[in-house]
Design a protein around this motif. Sequence first.
Motif, PDB file in Angstrom:
ATOM      1  N   LYS A  57       0.807  -1.228   0.000  1.00 19.08           N
ATOM      2  CA  LYS A  57       0.000   0.000   0.000  1.00 19.08           C
ATOM      3  C   LYS A  57       0.836   1.272   0.000  1.00 19.08           C
ATOM      4  O   LYS A  57       0.309   2.366  -0.202  1.00 19.08           O
ATOM      5  N   ARG A  59       2.131   2.320   2.833  1.00 18.13           N
ATOM      6  CA  ARG A  59       1.508   2.907   4.029  1.00 18.13           C
ATOM      7  C   ARG A  59       2.553   3.220   5.095  1.00 18.13           C
ATOM      8  O   ARG A  59       3.437   2.403   5.355  1.00 18.13           O
ATOM      9  N   GLU A 181     -15.524   3.553   5.208  1.00 20.75           N
ATOM     10  CA  GLU A 181     -14.917   2.659   6.186  1.00 20.75           C
ATOM     11  C   GLU A 181     -15.701   2.639   7.494  1.00 20.75           C
ATOM     12  O   GLU A 181     -16.447   3.568   7.805  1.00 20.75           O
ATOM     13  N   HIS A 234      -5.750  12.028   2.767  1.00 26.09           N
ATOM     14  CA  HIS A 234      -6.419  10.778   2.495  1.00 26.09           C
ATOM     15  C   HIS A 234      -7.393  10.919   1.357  1.00 26.09           C
ATOM     16  O   HIS A 234      -7.849  12.018   1.084  1.00 26.09           O
TER      17      HIS A 234
HETATM   18 MG    MG Z   1      -7.685   3.360   4.644  1.00 25.94          MG
END
Ligand code: MG
Length: 346
Positions: A57, A59, A181, A234
């Motif tokens: 990802k 991340r 989410e 984001h």
């Molecule tokens: Mg996420």
Amino acid sequence: MMTHIVKLENNLDHKAIEEAADLLKSGGLVAFPTETVYGIGANALDSEAVKKIYIAKGRPSDNPLITHIGHQSDLSQYVTEIPKSAQALMKAFWPGPLTLIFKKQPSILDATSGGLDTVAIRMPSNPIFLRIIRESGIPIAAPSANISGKPSPTHGSHVVEDLNGRVDMIIDGGPVDIGLESTVLDVTQEVPIILRPGSITKEMLESVVGKVTLDPHLKEESHAPKSPGMKYKHYAPKGHLTVYKGNEEMVIDAINEATGQMTFKGHKAGVIAVSEHLSAYKCETVIDIGSETNEREIASNLFKVLRDMDALEVEYIYTRAFTESEIGVATMNRLMKAAGNNLIVL
Ligand code: MG
Ligand code: TXA
């Protein structure tokens, strides 16, 4: 890496479930639908496997992952205490889109919890994901299945776009149900705190446990968020996104003016509009996000619309703010993050 892509829309093909479970048990990465957004999973008890998620990802390693379990009774292996509030909430909302933060046991790896002394746990309701977890017999660490920073994936095609060649298997289960989410709720405190709004709203939580508060960061950006993931930019499309708030006619006029100017300067502009306003905008590119009377429809389309704007190579994206009741609170939280808080109030 060769990625095995499997379409699983209206059936629960046991062979595919078994393949996904075997890959996860042997340290592989699998992407799958959940009721919220697509996830990319690994064995939560295998630090090498978990590290692969961060690499796939891109991340930041201090951003902890949610551990997904297949049975409520698994919880006691991973947390040191289960507060009364949590018991009531699990009864009401599990399996489903509610993530709870507990004090963790040492069985939860630092790689999964980002070095915190707490752990995020969720029992999902999506039948494909739930069956994979149960078949594998292990807890599954899973963030949203997007490249870090991009809008979360709500369709199998979004996952293929981001992760083909980076994971062992992608299960395409069609469009997800909710599209935002899970709600993240810290139950380690006397009064539970919402760290990330989702489809399980403050009112729904309060109807079960009495008072619930919001992380101050959710009201005022200048407060540092309690959830590490909330500090990052984001959900952002490539185009520059501006959100307008205020009187309907004034906002429509302002957006028409802005798109007109951008087009005149040779830029590609686009508008995200509720169905009722489609014909009010003069811009060539207007994408319908759903009826203004249906907050859930808008929520489920948000990430797709942002990705569609990218696919159309729109450089400047404009939208009016959406209603902020119920799931609209979560929709606006994601929209403002996607816009880097670029808001014009009229
Ligand atoms: Mg996420
Ligand atoms: O709906 C969802 O929650 C999806 C699906 C796949 O389950 N997952 C998801 O994961 O959205 P992710 O990693 O994209 O977001 C998890 C959020 C992040 O903001 C993270 O910082 C926060 O949960 N989080 C995880 N563990 C935490 C902890 N111990 N304390 C506070 N926040 C935590």
